[in-house]
Design a protein around this motif. Structure first.
Motif, mmCIF file in Angstrom:
data_model
loop_
_atom_site.group_PDB
_atom_site.id
_atom_site.type_symbol
_atom_site.label_atom_id
_atom_site.label_comp_id
_atom_site.label_asym_id
_atom_site.label_seq_id
_atom_site.Cartn_x
_atom_site.Cartn_y
_atom_site.Cartn_z
ATOM 1 N N TYR A 269 5.791 6.783 8.290
ATOM 2 C CA TYR A 269 7.224 7.046 8.104
ATOM 3 C C TYR A 269 7.600 8.396 8.725
ATOM 4 O O TYR A 269 8.149 9.277 8.075
ATOM 5 N N LEU B 114 0.721 4.350 -2.760
ATOM 6 C CA LEU B 114 0.607 5.767 -2.413
ATOM 7 C C LEU B 114 1.730 6.561 -3.072
ATOM 8 O O LEU B 114 1.493 7.614 -3.681
ATOM 9 N N ARG B 115 2.944 6.048 -2.944
ATOM 10 C CA ARG B 115 4.118 6.737 -3.495
ATOM 11 C C ARG B 115 4.007 6.947 -5.004
ATOM 12 O O ARG B 115 4.393 7.982 -5.547
ATOM 13 N N GLY C 113 1.505 9.970 8.282
ATOM 14 C CA GLY C 113 1.739 8.586 7.875
ATOM 15 C C GLY C 113 2.779 7.961 8.769
ATOM 16 O O GLY C 113 3.393 8.639 9.609
ATOM 17 N N PRO D 279 4.022 8.074 3.535
ATOM 18 C CA PRO D 279 3.417 6.741 3.542
ATOM 19 C C PRO D 279 3.542 6.078 4.915
ATOM 20 O O PRO D 279 4.153 6.616 5.833
ATOM 21 N N PRO E 156 -2.774 6.798 6.393
ATOM 22 C CA PRO E 156 -1.991 7.922 5.867
ATOM 23 C C PRO E 156 -2.881 8.983 5.222
ATOM 24 O O PRO E 156 -3.834 8.667 4.505
ATOM 25 N N THR F 8 0.825 -1.208 0.000
ATOM 26 C CA THR F 8 0.000 0.000 0.000
ATOM 27 C C THR F 8 0.860 1.260 0.000
ATOM 28 O O THR F 8 0.466 2.288 -0.568
ATOM 29 N N ASP F 9 2.040 1.187 0.613
ATOM 30 C CA ASP F 9 2.946 2.337 0.631
ATOM 31 C C ASP F 9 3.473 2.637 -0.771
ATOM 32 O O ASP F 9 3.605 3.804 -1.164
ATOM 33 N N THR F 10 3.798 1.587 -1.517
ATOM 34 C CA THR F 10 4.310 1.806 -2.873
ATOM 35 C C THR F 10 3.215 2.359 -3.783
ATOM 36 O O THR F 10 3.492 3.141 -4.686
ATOM 37 N N HIS G 73 11.799 0.173 -0.742
ATOM 38 C CA HIS G 73 10.721 0.109 -1.737
ATOM 39 C C HIS G 73 11.167 -0.676 -2.968
ATOM 40 O O HIS G 73 10.376 -1.445 -3.534
#
Length: 312
Positions: free
Chosen positions: A101, A46-47, A99, A64, A94, A42-44, A295
């Motif tokens: 991080y 968003l990024r 978020g 993220p 986030p 999910t972080d990738t 990532h």
């Protein structure tokens, strides 16, 4: 306050260290000094900007991260059951600069619980989001002890937790695995392990000719996996797939955001870790500033367990 965020969507290289203001603390909230943040698909997404919104995040900055572990440093009004200095883990939704991080994070107290005894921050950070997603899948499936559950993506974080929760609840589990992951999936508790692939449903039917009672589809097989389930059976999916409406299947997408403040369920997961029923798996840790490398490794595939950023 140090954070790892982005000001434009793109590849791993857009992630960078930022100095952001600390968030205000309100009623019903706690402030956590984040020690570790897990890295998830999910972080990738968003990024990369896959949630929409143009080329840049709304407001100019996005951070993220959906899982954290750290230490409570401040408690807001109307909070009970938390203490300053307590080691905790929590789940994050986030939004802009808010978020996982970031080394200073404010969360609803009901999104946080004690970290499992004996688990360091990196290990504790791997549990909240994927553990609650698995818990929600099991709740939605609502299977009874003695019934059979098929799991795709069983070597992954979500799938692995589903296997372990299912076995704890007395289910028979048939799960997929690549050859290199077969021993791991058996160790997690699967009763029957079959090869990964688009023929998953046929392989399940070889073992359960009438079909299984439920399916947790962590590998995103979608329609390819549905024939594994008996008529009228239950299916839990991720990424929004809702089935084809056939054979009376009850297909329910898992939306973990509805469990963001399900403190009791997160705390039950902690108890299962402490009892040895649920296993925390860390594939590797990285200093927070090496988030782009984390990532890249996640996107390359093959990591078993979660990659974790450390805010030392």
């Amino acid at each position: 306050m140090r954070a790892i965020g982005l000001s434009e969507f793109g590849g791993p290289e857009v992630l960078r260290a930022m100095d952001l203001p600390a968030e205000p603390l309100g009623a019903g909230q706690v402030r956590v000094r984040v020690r570790a943040a897990a890295v998830n698909p999910t972080d990738t997404m968003l990024r990369a900007g896959r949630h929409g919104g143009g080329e840049r995040p709304a407001g100019g900055v996005a951070v993220p991260g959906m899982d954290i572990a750290g230490t409570v440093v401040e408690i807001g009004p109307e909070v009970t059951g938390r203490t300053v200095g307590e080691a905790v883990m929590g789940i994050v939704a986030p939004s802009g600069p808010h978020g996982g991080y970031r080394e200073d994070l404010v969360l609803p107290a009901r999104s946080v619980t004690r970290a499992p005894a004996g688990a360091g921050a990196p290990a504790a950070a791997t549990l909240p989001m994927n553990g609650l997603t698995a818990r929600q899948a099991m709740d939605q499936l609502a299977l009874r002890a003695g019934q059979a559950l098929a799991v795709t993506g069983a070597a992954g974080a979500f799938g692995g937790y589903v296997v372990q929760l299912a076995k704890a609840e007395g289910l028979t589990v048939i799960a997929d695995a690549a050859p290199a992951d077969e021993a791991l999936v058996r160790e997690l508790g699967a009763d029957v392990v079959i090869p990964r692939g688009d023929d998953f449903a046929a392989r399940v039917r070889e073992q359960f000719p009438d079909g299984v009672d439920g399916l947790a589809d962590g590998a995103l097989l979608g329609a390819l996996a549905l024939p594994a389930v008996r008529d009228g059976g239950a299916v839990a999916t991720v990424r929004g797939y809702s089935g084809d409406g056939r054979r009376g299947l009850r297909v329910t997408p898992v939306t973990v955001r509805s469990y963001l403040e399900s403190w009791e369920k997160l705390d039950q997961l902690r108890e299962l870790v402490e009892r040895g029923v649920v296993t925390l798996r860390v594939a590797a840790t990285y200093p927070a500033e090496q988030a782009p490398e984390a990532h890249r490794r996640l996107q390359a595939g093959g990591a078993r367990g979660r990659l974790v950023l450390r805010f030392d």
